[in-house]
Design a protein around this motif. Structure first.
Motif, PDB file in Angstrom:
ATOM      1  N   LEU A  93       0.809  -1.215   0.000  1.00 11.74           N
ATOM      2  CA  LEU A  93       0.000   0.000   0.000  1.00 11.74           C
ATOM      3  C   LEU A  93       0.840   1.261   0.000  1.00 11.74           C
ATOM      4  O   LEU A  93       0.339   2.345   0.224  1.00 11.74           O
ATOM      5  CB  LEU A  93      -0.925   0.006   1.222  1.00 11.74           C
ATOM      6  CG  LEU A  93      -2.014  -1.063   1.209  1.00 11.74           C
ATOM      7  CD1 LEU A  93      -2.926  -0.891   2.403  1.00 11.74           C
ATOM      8  CD2 LEU A  93      -2.813  -0.995  -0.064  1.00 11.74           C
ATOM      9  N   ASP A  94       2.134   1.132  -0.214  1.00 14.33           N
ATOM     10  CA  ASP A  94       3.027   2.279  -0.254  1.00 14.33           C
ATOM     11  C   ASP A  94       3.446   2.514  -1.691  1.00 14.33           C
ATOM     12  O   ASP A  94       4.052   1.641  -2.313  1.00 14.33           O
ATOM     13  CB  ASP A  94       4.252   2.016   0.628  1.00 14.33           C
ATOM     14  CG  ASP A  94       5.143   3.245   0.730  1.00 14.33           C
ATOM     15  OD1 ASP A  94       4.728   4.303   0.232  1.00 14.33           O
ATOM     16  OD2 ASP A  94       6.236   3.138   1.297  1.00 14.33           O
ATOM     17  N   ALA A 184      -5.059   7.822  -5.050  1.00 16.40           N
ATOM     18  CA  ALA A 184      -6.402   7.404  -4.639  1.00 16.40           C
ATOM     19  C   ALA A 184      -6.907   6.259  -5.502  1.00 16.40           C
ATOM     20  O   ALA A 184      -7.508   5.306  -5.000  1.00 16.40           O
ATOM     21  CB  ALA A 184      -7.357   8.595  -4.707  1.00 16.40           C
ATOM     22  N   GLU A 185      -6.668   6.334  -6.807  1.00 18.80           N
ATOM     23  CA  GLU A 185      -7.141   5.289  -7.711  1.00 18.80           C
ATOM     24  C   GLU A 185      -6.440   3.962  -7.434  1.00 18.80           C
ATOM     25  O   GLU A 185      -7.038   2.890  -7.539  1.00 18.80           O
ATOM     26  CB  GLU A 185      -6.901   5.707  -9.154  1.00 18.80           C
ATOM     27  CG  GLU A 185      -7.448   4.730 -10.174  1.00 18.80           C
ATOM     28  CD  GLU A 185      -7.276   5.228 -11.601  1.00 18.80           C
ATOM     29  OE1 GLU A 185      -7.561   4.460 -12.534  1.00 18.80           O
ATOM     30  OE2 GLU A 185      -6.852   6.388 -11.772  1.00 18.80           O
ATOM     31  N   ALA A 186      -5.153   4.024  -7.067  1.00 12.39           N
ATOM     32  CA  ALA A 186      -4.400   2.807  -6.743  1.00 12.39           C
ATOM     33  C   ALA A 186      -4.645   2.343  -5.316  1.00 12.39           C
ATOM     34  O   ALA A 186      -4.062   1.350  -4.889  1.00 12.39           O
ATOM     35  CB  ALA A 186      -2.907   3.051  -6.959  1.00 12.39           C
ATOM     36  N   GLU A 187      -5.489   3.054  -4.570  1.00 12.94           N
ATOM     37  CA  GLU A 187      -5.810   2.723  -3.179  1.00 12.94           C
ATOM     38  C   GLU A 187      -4.563   2.703  -2.304  1.00 12.94           C
ATOM     39  O   GLU A 187      -4.412   1.876  -1.406  1.00 12.94           O
ATOM     40  CB  GLU A 187      -6.551   1.385  -3.095  1.00 12.94           C
ATOM     41  CG  GLU A 187      -7.882   1.392  -3.822  1.00 12.94           C
ATOM     42  CD  GLU A 187      -8.626   0.072  -3.693  1.00 12.94           C
ATOM     43  OE1 GLU A 187      -8.042  -0.874  -3.142  1.00 12.94           O
ATOM     44  OE2 GLU A 187      -9.781   0.006  -4.136  1.00 12.94           O
ATOM     45  N   VAL A 188      -3.644   3.620  -2.592  1.00 15.13           N
ATOM     46  CA  VAL A 188      -2.426   3.767  -1.787  1.00 15.13           C
ATOM     47  C   VAL A 188      -2.746   4.637  -0.585  1.00 15.13           C
ATOM     48  O   VAL A 188      -3.304   5.722  -0.713  1.00 15.13           O
ATOM     49  CB  VAL A 188      -1.303   4.398  -2.631  1.00 15.13           C
ATOM     50  CG1 VAL A 188      -0.108   4.751  -1.763  1.00 15.13           C
ATOM     51  CG2 VAL A 188      -0.882   3.449  -3.748  1.00 15.13           C
ATOM     52  N   ILE A 189      -2.407   4.154   0.595  1.00  9.29           N
ATOM     53  CA  ILE A 189      -2.712   4.929   1.802  1.00  9.29           C
ATOM     54  C   ILE A 189      -1.448   5.377   2.533  1.00  9.29           C
ATOM     55  O   ILE A 189      -1.539   6.018   3.568  1.00  9.29           O
ATOM     56  CB  ILE A 189      -3.588   4.112   2.766  1.00  9.29           C
ATOM     57  CG1 ILE A 189      -2.851   2.866   3.255  1.00  9.29           C
ATOM     58  CG2 ILE A 189      -4.898   3.729   2.112  1.00  9.29           C
ATOM     59  CD1 ILE A 189      -3.584   2.108   4.333  1.00  9.29           C
ATOM     60  N   GLY A 217      -3.061  10.539   3.624  1.00 14.36           N
ATOM     61  CA  GLY A 217      -2.083   9.696   4.309  1.00 14.36           C
ATOM     62  C   GLY A 217      -0.737   9.645   3.619  1.00 14.36           C
ATOM     63  O   GLY A 217       0.141   8.881   4.028  1.00 14.36           O
ATOM     64  N   ALA A 218      -0.556  10.425   2.569  1.00 19.52           N
ATOM     65  CA  ALA A 218       0.708  10.454   1.837  1.00 19.52           C
ATOM     66  C   ALA A 218       1.547  11.640   2.302  1.00 19.52           C
ATOM     67  O   ALA A 218       1.100  12.468   3.104  1.00 19.52           O
ATOM     68  CB  ALA A 218       0.455  10.517   0.336  1.00 19.52           C
ATOM     69  N   ARG A 219       2.775  11.707   1.784  1.00 26.45           N
ATOM     70  CA  ARG A 219       3.674  12.797   2.134  1.00 26.45           C
ATOM     71  C   ARG A 219       4.112  13.523   0.870  1.00 26.45           C
ATOM     72  O   ARG A 219       4.326  12.894  -0.162  1.00 26.45           O
ATOM     73  CB  ARG A 219       4.909  12.267   2.864  1.00 26.45           C
ATOM     74  CG  ARG A 219       4.601  11.536   4.151  1.00 26.45           C
ATOM     75  CD  ARG A 219       5.850  10.910   4.756  1.00 26.45           C
ATOM     76  NE  ARG A 219       6.447   9.904   3.885  1.00 26.45           N
ATOM     77  CZ  ARG A 219       7.418   9.065   4.271  1.00 26.45           C
ATOM     78  NH1 ARG A 219       7.891   9.142   5.501  1.00 26.45           N
ATOM     79  NH2 ARG A 219       7.919   8.182   3.433  1.00 26.45           N
ATOM     80  N   LEU A 220       4.250  14.821   0.979  1.00 27.82           N
ATOM     81  CA  LEU A 220       4.745  15.625  -0.137  1.00 27.82           C
ATOM     82  C   LEU A 220       6.152  16.098   0.182  1.00 27.82           C
ATOM     83  O   LEU A 220       6.374  16.783   1.183  1.00 27.82           O
ATOM     84  CB  LEU A 220       3.833  16.820  -0.387  1.00 27.82           C
ATOM     85  CG  LEU A 220       4.347  17.827  -1.432  1.00 27.82           C
ATOM     86  CD1 LEU A 220       4.450  17.175  -2.816  1.00 27.82           C
ATOM     87  CD2 LEU A 220       3.447  19.069  -1.491  1.00 27.82           C
ATOM     88  N   ARG A 261       7.418   3.525   4.232  1.00 28.07           N
ATOM     89  CA  ARG A 261       6.373   3.048   5.141  1.00 28.07           C
ATOM     90  C   ARG A 261       5.570   1.961   4.447  1.00 28.07           C
ATOM     91  O   ARG A 261       4.393   2.106   4.159  1.00 28.07           O
ATOM     92  CB  ARG A 261       5.475   4.209   5.556  1.00 28.07           C
ATOM     93  CG  ARG A 261       6.189   5.278   6.364  1.00 28.07           C
ATOM     94  CD  ARG A 261       5.234   6.396   6.723  1.00 28.07           C
ATOM     95  NE  ARG A 261       4.716   7.055   5.534  1.00 28.07           N
ATOM     96  CZ  ARG A 261       3.773   7.991   5.566  1.00 28.07           C
ATOM     97  NH1 ARG A 261       3.236   8.344   6.717  1.00 28.07           N
ATOM     98  NH2 ARG A 261       3.351   8.560   4.465  1.00 28.07           N
ATOM     99  N   ASP A 262       6.275   0.891   4.132  1.00 23.50           N
ATOM    100  CA  ASP A 262       5.589  -0.240   3.488  1.00 23.50           C
ATOM    101  C   ASP A 262       4.526  -0.777   4.428  1.00 23.50           C
ATOM    102  O   ASP A 262       4.818  -1.097   5.577  1.00 23.50           O
ATOM    103  CB  ASP A 262       6.589  -1.349   3.153  1.00 23.50           C
ATOM    104  CG  ASP A 262       7.525  -0.938   2.039  1.00 23.50           C
ATOM    105  OD1 ASP A 262       8.433  -1.706   1.758  1.00 23.50           O
ATOM    106  OD2 ASP A 262       7.342   0.151   1.466  1.00 23.50           O
TER     107      ASP A 262
END
Length: 298
Positions: A93-94, A184-189, A217-220, A261-262
């Motif tokens: 999910l990473d 969001a489309e890849a359901e990555v959180i 929940g992601a980082r920029l 953050r796997d």
């Protein structure tokens, strides 16, 4: 567990009729005198049998043992298996999305090649994480969808130039918007968005996108083409990432590898696994073979 047996390689069963025919042929040949039965008078053969010169007794047990072992070997090759639906499956999910300013002010900069090298180092450190790429200038486009093919991603990065995005201007918020949509489309959180920029176009609109990315929940993080600016620091602070410079070529790869953050999530559906019992049958085939090594009475 489902105990229904399925054959993974059923074509091997075609060898069983051949094996049965061969066994019948051996049984008919066993104890006879071959072609002499057709070339010698029957009364002569009976006389030789009475004198004990012809072995007419058929040894059935060695033949059965040999054919039984061969049949078990064929069944083992056919792959008898039991379906397992209790196996747990996971997915990563990473994910990482590169957002690159492809406007001429960046791609024609003498330091652009250094940024490409830095970006490729980062791709090499992704491990099992999928990644994608967005390019922007006056508008934004998806250069590569989320993929685990990091070689292709690195090649795409190397091909970006001043003509990649024809739209004049610098609109980083559009690139960040596409990146957030890809995650969001890849359901990555637990993803990372890496923005390559010289600071042009950063403002309130891009800050809203930074807030949106953090809300997912992601980082920029920002890789500065030139000197770091206050706007870059603000975006990084809001996005929860890091501000990196081309002066530290390993900065991006270290960030992606050390701060990864796997996260593994058990799927809502089970994968289909098979437990092959062919090796067990091969071991059982050794049992009838032991009968062939029994001691003969004298």
């Amino acid at each position: 567990m489902n105990w229904d047996v399925t054959l993974l390689r059923p074509l091997w069963l075609l060898a069983l009729p051949v094996l049965a025919g061969f066994g019948w042929w051996l049984y008919r040949r066993q104890g006879g005198v071959g072609g002499w039965e057709r070339a010698t008078r029957p009364e002569l053969l009976r006389a030789m049998a009475a004198l004990g010169r012809i072995e007419s007794r058929r040894e059935v047990l060695p033949l059965v043992a040999t054919l039984g072992a061969a049949a078990l070997a064929v069944l083992a090759l056919a792959g008898p298996a039991i379906e397992r639906r209790d196996a747990v499956s996971f997915r990563n999910l990473d994910g990482v999305v590169y957002v690159l300013d492809a406007s001429p002010s960046v791609t024609e900069d003498p330091r652009w090649d250094e940024l490409v090298t830095m970006g490729r180092f980062g791709i090499a450190s992704l491990g099992s994480r999928p990644a994608g790429m967005v390019v922007f200038a006056g508008d934004a486009y998806v250069a590569t969808d989320m993929t685990a093919d990091h070689v292709q991603l690195g090649q795409t990065l190397s091909l970006i130039g001043p003509e990649t995005v024809p739209d004049p201007g610098t609109r980083p918020e559009r690139g960040l918007d596409l990146a957030a949509g890809m995650l969001a489309e890849a359901e990555v959180i637990a993803g990372d968005v890496i923005l390559f920029t010289d600071g042009a176009g950063l403002g309130q609109d891009s800050l809203k996108m930074a807030e949106r990315i953090a809300g997912q929940g992601a980082r920029l993080s920002v890789v500065a083409v030139g000197a770091a600016t206050a706007a870059m620091e603000t975006h990084v602070a809001l996005g929860g990432g890091a501000l990196m410079s081309r002066d530290v070529p390993d900065g991006l790869s270290d960030w992606l590898s050390q701060n990864a953050r796997d996260r593994l999530e058990q799927q809502s559906y089970p994968l289909l696994f098979w437990r092959d019992f062919g090796r067990v049958l091969l071991v059982l085939a050794l049992v009838p073979m032991l009968l062939l090594f029994r001691r003969q009475a004298t």
